[in-house]
Design a protein around this motif. Structure first.
Motif, PDB file in Angstrom:
ATOM      1  N   LEU A  75      81.840 -16.373  24.204  1.00 49.32           N
ATOM      2  CA  LEU A  75      81.095 -17.635  24.316  1.00 49.32           C
ATOM      3  C   LEU A  75      79.894 -17.529  23.382  1.00 49.32           C
ATOM      4  CD1 LEU A  75      80.580 -20.289  26.020  1.00 49.32           C
ATOM      5  CD2 LEU A  75      79.121 -18.857  27.464  1.00 49.32           C
ATOM      6  N   GLY A  76      79.664 -18.586  22.595  1.00 49.62           N
ATOM      7  CA  GLY A  76      78.530 -18.576  21.672  1.00 49.62           C
ATOM      8  C   GLY A  76      77.428 -19.510  22.145  1.00 49.62           C
ATOM      9  N   LEU A  77      76.211 -19.163  21.758  1.00 51.58           N
ATOM     10  CA  LEU A  77      75.059 -20.033  22.034  1.00 51.58           C
ATOM     11  C   LEU A  77      74.425 -20.348  20.697  1.00 51.58           C
ATOM     12  CD1 LEU A  77      73.682 -21.104  24.573  1.00 51.58           C
ATOM     13  CD2 LEU A  77      72.165 -19.112  24.510  1.00 51.58           C
ATOM     14  N   ARG A  78      74.290 -21.629  20.386  1.00 54.50           N
ATOM     15  CA  ARG A  78      73.734 -22.033  19.093  1.00 54.50           C
ATOM     16  C   ARG A  78      72.481 -22.888  19.271  1.00 54.50           C
ATOM     17  NH1 ARG A  78      77.144 -21.402  14.503  1.00 54.50           N
ATOM     18  NH2 ARG A  78      79.228 -20.726  15.122  1.00 54.50           N
ATOM     19  N   ALA A  79      71.639 -22.892  18.237  1.00 49.83           N
ATOM     20  CA  ALA A  79      70.503 -23.811  18.176  1.00 49.83           C
ATOM     21  C   ALA A  79      71.028 -25.156  17.672  1.00 49.83           C
ATOM     22  CB  ALA A  79      69.443 -23.259  17.224  1.00 49.83           C
ATOM     23  N   GLY A  82      72.571 -25.413  14.351  1.00 54.50           N
ATOM     24  CA  GLY A  82      73.825 -24.689  14.126  1.00 54.50           C
ATOM     25  C   GLY A  82      73.663 -23.185  14.077  1.00 54.50           C
ATOM     26  N   THR A  83      72.415 -22.699  14.020  1.00 52.31           N
ATOM     27  CA  THR A  83      72.196 -21.248  13.967  1.00 52.31           C
ATOM     28  C   THR A  83      72.796 -20.580  15.206  1.00 52.31           C
ATOM     29  OG1 THR A  83      70.100 -21.687  12.879  1.00 52.31           O
ATOM     30  CG2 THR A  83      70.425 -19.454  13.736  1.00 52.31           C
ATOM     31  N   LEU A  84      73.569 -19.519  14.973  1.00 50.64           N
ATOM     32  CA  LEU A  84      74.131 -18.780  16.106  1.00 50.64           C
ATOM     33  C   LEU A  84      73.038 -17.913  16.710  1.00 50.64           C
ATOM     34  CD1 LEU A  84      76.737 -18.140  17.702  1.00 50.64           C
ATOM     35  CD2 LEU A  84      77.115 -16.242  16.106  1.00 50.64           C
ATOM     36  N   LEU A  85      72.695 -18.152  17.978  1.00 52.98           N
ATOM     37  CA  LEU A  85      71.605 -17.423  18.629  1.00 52.98           C
ATOM     38  C   LEU A  85      72.121 -16.186  19.349  1.00 52.98           C
ATOM     39  CD1 LEU A  85      69.759 -20.480  20.275  1.00 52.98           C
ATOM     40  CD2 LEU A  85      69.142 -19.298  18.155  1.00 52.98           C
ATOM     41  N   ALA A  86      73.278 -16.323  19.966  1.00 53.73           N
ATOM     42  CA  ALA A  86      73.816 -15.193  20.740  1.00 53.73           C
ATOM     43  C   ALA A  86      75.312 -15.389  20.924  1.00 53.73           C
ATOM     44  CB  ALA A  86      73.141 -15.136  22.113  1.00 53.73           C
ATOM     45  N   ASP A 197      81.258 -22.824  21.740  1.00 53.41           N
ATOM     46  CA  ASP A 197      79.841 -22.604  21.432  1.00 53.41           C
ATOM     47  C   ASP A 197      79.068 -23.713  22.102  1.00 53.41           C
ATOM     48  OD1 ASP A 197      80.034 -20.349  19.730  1.00 53.41           O
ATOM     49  OD2 ASP A 197      80.573 -21.633  18.038  1.00 53.41           O
ATOM     50  N   LEU A 198      78.007 -23.371  22.779  1.00 49.13           N
ATOM     51  CA  LEU A 198      77.186 -24.360  23.480  1.00 49.13           C
ATOM     52  C   LEU A 198      75.820 -24.463  22.828  1.00 49.13           C
ATOM     53  CD1 LEU A 198      77.954 -23.334  27.180  1.00 49.13           C
ATOM     54  CD2 LEU A 198      78.783 -25.370  25.981  1.00 49.13           C
ATOM     55  N   VAL A 199      75.294 -25.686  22.795  1.00 46.17           N
ATOM     56  CA  VAL A 199      73.913 -25.919  22.388  1.00 46.17           C
ATOM     57  C   VAL A 199      73.219 -26.583  23.566  1.00 46.17           C
ATOM     58  CG1 VAL A 199      72.367 -27.049  20.754  1.00 46.17           C
ATOM     59  CG2 VAL A 199      74.672 -26.399  20.016  1.00 46.17           C
ATOM     60  N   TYR A 200      72.132 -25.987  24.046  1.00 45.81           N
ATOM     61  CA  TYR A 200      71.316 -26.640  25.071  1.00 45.81           C
ATOM     62  C   TYR A 200      70.096 -27.202  24.361  1.00 45.81           C
ATOM     63  CZ  TYR A 200      74.226 -24.378  28.580  1.00 45.81           C
ATOM     64  OH  TYR A 200      75.301 -23.973  29.345  1.00 45.81           O
ATOM     65  N   GLY A 201      69.983 -28.539  24.319  1.00 44.00           N
ATOM     66  CA  GLY A 201      68.846 -29.151  23.629  1.00 44.00           C
ATOM     67  C   GLY A 201      69.305 -29.947  22.431  1.00 44.00           C
ATOM     68  N   GLY A 202      68.343 -30.426  21.628  1.00 37.52           N
ATOM     69  CA  GLY A 202      68.671 -31.410  20.595  1.00 37.52           C
ATOM     70  C   GLY A 202      68.664 -32.786  21.253  1.00 37.52           C
ATOM     71  N   PRO A 203      69.320 -33.776  20.643  1.00 41.52           N
ATOM     72  CA  PRO A 203      69.298 -35.124  21.224  1.00 41.52           C
ATOM     73  C   PRO A 203      70.004 -35.224  22.574  1.00 41.52           C
ATOM     74  CG  PRO A 203      70.478 -35.089  19.109  1.00 41.52           C
ATOM     75  CD  PRO A 203      70.021 -33.695  19.367  1.00 41.52           C
ATOM     76  N   CYS A 204      70.869 -34.255  22.893  1.00 42.76           N
ATOM     77  CA  CYS A 204      71.598 -34.274  24.169  1.00 42.76           C
ATOM     78  C   CYS A 204      71.177 -33.076  25.017  1.00 42.76           C
ATOM     79  CB  CYS A 204      73.102 -34.193  23.917  1.00 42.76           C
ATOM     80  SG  CYS A 204      73.735 -35.620  23.022  1.00 42.76           S
ATOM     81  N   PHE A 205      71.548 -33.122  26.277  1.00 45.64           N
ATOM     82  CA  PHE A 205      71.293 -31.953  27.124  1.00 45.64           C
ATOM     83  C   PHE A 205      72.184 -30.792  26.687  1.00 45.64           C
ATOM     84  CE2 PHE A 205      70.430 -35.518  30.154  1.00 45.64           C
ATOM     85  CZ  PHE A 205      69.061 -35.310  30.267  1.00 45.64           C
TER      86      PHE A 205
END
Ligand SMILES: Cc1cc2nc3c(=O)[nH]c(=O)nc-3n(C[C@H](O)[C@H](O)[C@H](O)COP(=O)(O)OP(=O)(O)OC[C@H]3O[C@@H](n4cnc5c(N)ncnc54)[C@H](O)[C@@H]3O)c2cc1C
Length: 373
Positions: A75-79, A82-86, A197-205
């Motif tokens: 599972l990926g976590l991105r900013a 698009g930057t891969l954070l973890a 890959d999940l992004v928490y934040g930006g224009p959406c939750f």
């Protein structure tokens, strides 16, 4: 001899199909009453966690499901840019010999289950539902909307979050909106997307995606709920939201072109207090408990209901409240924990708090569901 000789299952979705396969395979006569006119070919993708895969394996359909979908193990976590954070190893909640996750298109999963229902010998009656139920103590007399009648040892309401069976047995629980809405789109899978890959934040939750096959995937954007009748131009809206995300989203956005491939729905939840039965009529799956897909555990919990109920029915020699109490002892607290954790994760998005421990909560649920139900 098992506790039941014949069973009517109302609703041939994930929960109903799984129960039908397990009971019919063991020699129980199973009828399914499905309101849709045929096996549904509609729907987006679905993310199935390991504990769901464990039940698919017990149903004998794991190999087919795996071939029809896209198994993965991280599972990926991105900013938002698009930057891969973890990158985390997926939690193998179904055991070490099953992958952490399977992405699959819903129609493909439905087809796999429908074939197994037929092969097990269960009979599906399409385009009908239950008109009335009369529990006589020893059996349930049923009248269907096509005018036919039948007498069953057990009736199972597996008819989803807006269950009609729930109302027929006097349970007045109704789904509650959580305040979030989700846009889902089926797209081509860009080369390089091989896991969620999940992004928490930006224009959406939440912005995320899940591969579902060699060249398919689905992507989703979760925002504050808007009136269902005011979603407007789906393509324009989803593309505008996707603008706020970089990396793989640039390619995904280009593929958001067909309104037929976009679905908008609210996140809702439901938890029926124990017991989930009234006499010889019992609820399983979303009819009894439903959660926003923040943990992607909904279908897994439905499959677990089916597996546990089938096991108890086949092991007992008499159907009485003891069987339903045993069902509740194994299912109620577990399903409740999943509903509550899924709601907590949604609430932390809607109402952020500084000490929200999302990874800790996810880990606790993963540990819980790693133990077979
Ligand atoms: C937006 C969204 C995303 C989700 N994503 C995921 C995910 O990624 N992973 C996951 O595990 N879960 C996910 N879920 C949850 C998952 O889809 C459900 O938990 C699961 O499909 C419920 O299965 P079920 O068989 O109980 O009900 P359903 O799948 O709803 O099936 C009910 C069946 O009963 C039939 N029916 C309805 N009414 C009647 C009637 N009166 N008479 C006869 N038949 C009837 C329906 O046609 C249907 O075939 C998601 C849910 C939502 C809303």
């Amino acid at each position: 001899m098992p506790a039941v000789r014949n069973v009517l299952i109302v609703g041939g979705g994930t929960a109903g199909s799984a129960l039908a396969i397990l009971l019919a395979r063991a020699g129980v006569m199973v009828d399914i009453a499905e309101i849709q006119p045929s096996v549904t070919a509609l729907g987006s993708g679905i993310t199935l966690q390991g504990n769901a895969l464990r039940v698919l394996r017990d149903l004998g359909v794991w190999d087919r499901a795996a071939a029809a979908g896209f198994p993965f193990d991280s599972l990926g976590l991105r900013a938002p840019d698009g930057t891969l954070l973890a990158e985390f190893p997926g939690s193998r909640t179904g055991g070490p010999d099953l992958p952490a996750t399977l992405g699959i298109n819903r129609p493909a999963l439905t087809a796999v289950l429908a074939d197994a229902v037929r092969a097990a010998g269960a009979r599906t009656r399409f385009g009908v539902t239950v008109e009335s139920l009369a529990d006589t103590g020893d059996a349930v007399d049923v009248r269907l909307t096509d005018g036919t009648t039948g007498t069953y040892d057990l009736v199972v309401g597996a008819d989803g979050i807006r269950s009609a069976v729930r109302g027929l047995i006097g349970i007045d629980a109704v789904p509650r909106p959580t305040g979030m809405g989700i846009w889902r789109v089926q797209t081509r899978r860009p080369a390089g997307i091989e896991r969620t890959d999940l992004v928490y934040g930006g224009p959406c939750f939440i912005a995320g995606y899940c591969p579902t096959g060699p060249d398919t995937m689905y992507a989703y954007l979760v925002e504050r709920a808007r009136p269902r009748d005011a979603v407007g131009d789906k393509v324009a809206h989803m593309r505008a939201l996707a603008e706020g995300y970089g990396g793989p989203w640039a390619e995904i956005r280009q593929d958001i072109t067909d309104p037929e491939r976009i679905n908008y729905t609210w996140f809702e939840s439901l938890l029926v207090d124990r017991p989930w039965n009234r006499g010889r009529v019992v609820l399983i799956g979303d009819a009894a408990h439903a959660c926003p897909p923040t943990l992607a555990q909904g279908a897994a919990q439905c499959l677990e209901d089916a597996a546990v109920l089938a096991e108890l029915l086949l092991a007992a020699d008499k159907l009485g409240q003891a069987v339903f109490d045993a069902f509740m002892d194994r299912r109620y607290e577990r399903a409740k924990a999943v509903v509550e954790a899924s709601l907590q994760l949604a609430d932390w998005q809607l109402n952020p708090v500084p000490d929200a421990d999302m990874p800790g909560l996810m880990d606790r649920i993963n540990s819980l569901v790693t133990h077979p139900a």
